[in-house]
Scaffold this active site. Sequence first.
Site, short mmCIF file in Angstrom:
data_model
loop_
_atom_site.label_atom_id
_atom_site.label_comp_id
_atom_site.label_asym_id
_atom_site.label_seq_id
_atom_site.Cartn_x
_atom_site.Cartn_y
_atom_site.Cartn_z
N ASP A 20 0.85 -1.19 0.00
CA ASP A 20 0.00 0.00 0.00
C ASP A 20 0.89 1.24 0.00
O ASP A 20 1.62 1.50 0.96
CB ASP A 20 -0.89 -0.04 1.25
N ASN A 22 -0.33 4.54 -0.65
CA ASN A 22 -1.01 5.79 -0.28
C ASN A 22 -1.73 5.69 1.06
O ASN A 22 -2.54 6.55 1.41
CB ASN A 22 -1.98 6.23 -1.37
N ASP A 24 -4.10 3.73 2.45
CA ASP A 24 -5.54 3.55 2.61
C ASP A 24 -5.88 2.11 2.97
O ASP A 24 -7.04 1.74 3.02
CB ASP A 24 -6.28 3.97 1.33
N ASP A 28 -1.62 -1.28 -4.14
CA ASP A 28 -1.89 -0.49 -5.33
C ASP A 28 -0.73 -0.55 -6.32
O ASP A 28 0.32 -1.16 -6.04
CB ASP A 28 -2.20 0.96 -4.97
N ASP A 97 -3.36 -10.29 -15.88
CA ASP A 97 -4.47 -11.22 -15.95
C ASP A 97 -5.44 -10.75 -17.02
O ASP A 97 -5.81 -9.57 -17.07
CB ASP A 97 -5.20 -11.27 -14.61
N ASP A 202 -7.08 -16.12 -17.47
CA ASP A 202 -7.86 -16.63 -16.36
C ASP A 202 -8.97 -17.57 -16.83
O ASP A 202 -9.67 -17.28 -17.80
CB ASP A 202 -8.49 -15.46 -15.60
N GLU A 256 -4.63 -20.62 -17.55
CA GLU A 256 -5.05 -21.34 -16.35
C GLU A 256 -6.05 -22.40 -16.77
O GLU A 256 -7.18 -22.09 -17.13
CB GLU A 256 -5.69 -20.38 -15.34
N HIS A 331 -2.78 -17.52 -5.96
CA HIS A 331 -3.69 -16.83 -5.04
C HIS A 331 -4.90 -17.67 -4.65
O HIS A 331 -5.75 -17.19 -3.88
CB HIS A 331 -4.17 -15.52 -5.68
N ASP A 332 -5.01 -18.89 -5.15
CA ASP A 332 -6.15 -19.75 -4.85
C ASP A 332 -5.80 -20.97 -4.00
O ASP A 332 -6.69 -21.76 -3.69
CB ASP A 332 -6.79 -20.25 -6.16
#
Length: 561
Positions: A20, A22, A24, A28, A97, A202, A256, A331-332
């Site tokens: 991150d 910025n 929040d 990003d 992706d 994907d 994928e 990520h899965d």
Amino acid sequence: MNKWWMEAVGYQIYIKSFKDSNHDGIGDLNGITEKLDYLHLLGVNLIWITPFYDSPMDDNGYDVRDYFKVSQEYGSLADFKALLKKAKNLGIKVILDFVLNHTSDEHAWFMESKKSLDNPYRDYYIWQKPIMVDGKMLPPTNWGSFFGGSAWKYDETTNEYYMKIFSDKMPDLNWKNPNVVQSMIEVGKWWLDLGIDGFRLDAVSHLAREDFVDSTFAKDTVLDWFKFSNLPDNHKYLNQLYEGLFKPYNAFTIGEVGGQASIDEAIKYASFDSNEVSMVFNFDHNWHNNIWDITDLKDIKVNVIPLKETLNKWQETFKDIGWLPLNWLNHDQPRVVSHYGHVDYHKESAKMLASIMYLSRGTPFIYQGEEIGMTNYPFKELSEINDISTLNSVKNQIAMEPERAYQIIEKALMTSRDHPRTMMQWHHTEYAGFSSVKPWFHVNPNYTEINVFDQMNDPTSIWSHYQKLFSLRRFSKYSKTLINGTYEMILKDDPNLFVYLRHYQKETIIVIGSFSTTETIMDITNYPVGDILIHNYEDISYENNNLKLRPYETISYRIKE
């Protein structure tokens, strides 16, 4: 002659959890730009960034509302251009992706499509009329969704159902419509013209559809992959993308295809002469342990022989006809050191898993945090879970088997897609150096012991092991053998040892990894020790041609001639 991607080292960035910039609480694009020097130092020269397109975020950006806009929380198109410029200056290729199977239900195409039966965009999606059974309106078929429930969603405006094999908010595109194919080619061209190097495609095995006939797997709603996975027309659509997009731009593409694709299908997708994609991710090797049969992660046991059989099957098949990605997770999937390593040998098992995978024939793709041995998050309650797939699955399973609710939740907490999505652990300070404010999701409490800052300054760390592995592949005198050499697995029936040889010209390198928590003896009479490439203990213990391997020991060396 090798393609550039055959000699690359890839790194997947799950943007929302990476860095991150910025403050929040959300990762990003500028956060990625900040860390490109870090990736360059690690030895990475190819990054895959998960979706940052404009999205309502029903599935963390895989539900695209506008392919030509950057989602506000991730920055701007100018930020991405700055990222791309710095990456190119560092010699880092960038792939994005490309979500081909579906859009968000808030995409302009779908907003038009559902207005009327004769709307010009109606056939951009898959619509079917309801069926009536005993006076009750039902979906067109009994097909189930990957995220649980029916693969169909009713829309009252036109009294029809649209197909969605994932979330209700992710309607499937109709690839039978040539306008869809051309529209997606235009999307791809737009990003390639900006200067990216290719795409990770994907859910690319799901573009085609069967005739809309009920599955015979069950009378009720049932997930039947054969209805929308790896169907013949899938190859036709990918060939159209290849001819109209990938080939003209010489784009690198990695599809994928998941665990649904057989070896034969994978050859059609990704052999050197397939005219479809450069290579494919598969997940055949991701679940070779007893995780479904236990209630405590400490009881995990790896099924080593089946794991070896699976990985060797892919290596053998593609040895002359294609190229493979080398990956433990994405990520899965659960964190690899929690899934296949050992809690009591965290450092040793993480290094061992890295060596046996990334010294193989293929292109390494590591997932953020893997290089420091990040672990699964200690989820205790379902309320801590964010992943829509996990939550939907639990809801549907409990509805069918309410008496097993506790067990269903326990398994979901262990296998959830949320494990790899916790914040990247950069530092031992608050919020793991990811942000200065509370992040959008969890920070693993072990960040004070497992983080980039501490490991980069430790020559014995997991991070240093990964850096050395990548240096061996890219810059050492052994590079040709590690990239171009053949792959020969030995000791296939050993329940503890994972061993293979890499041959190139007159050089042979052996890679050895132990999955045992006790000492294991390996006879190396035929494999005399020469130059050592990489090792995860301080010394080697062997006598009388017997190599004494300690728990989770790994060693790779050049076999003496």
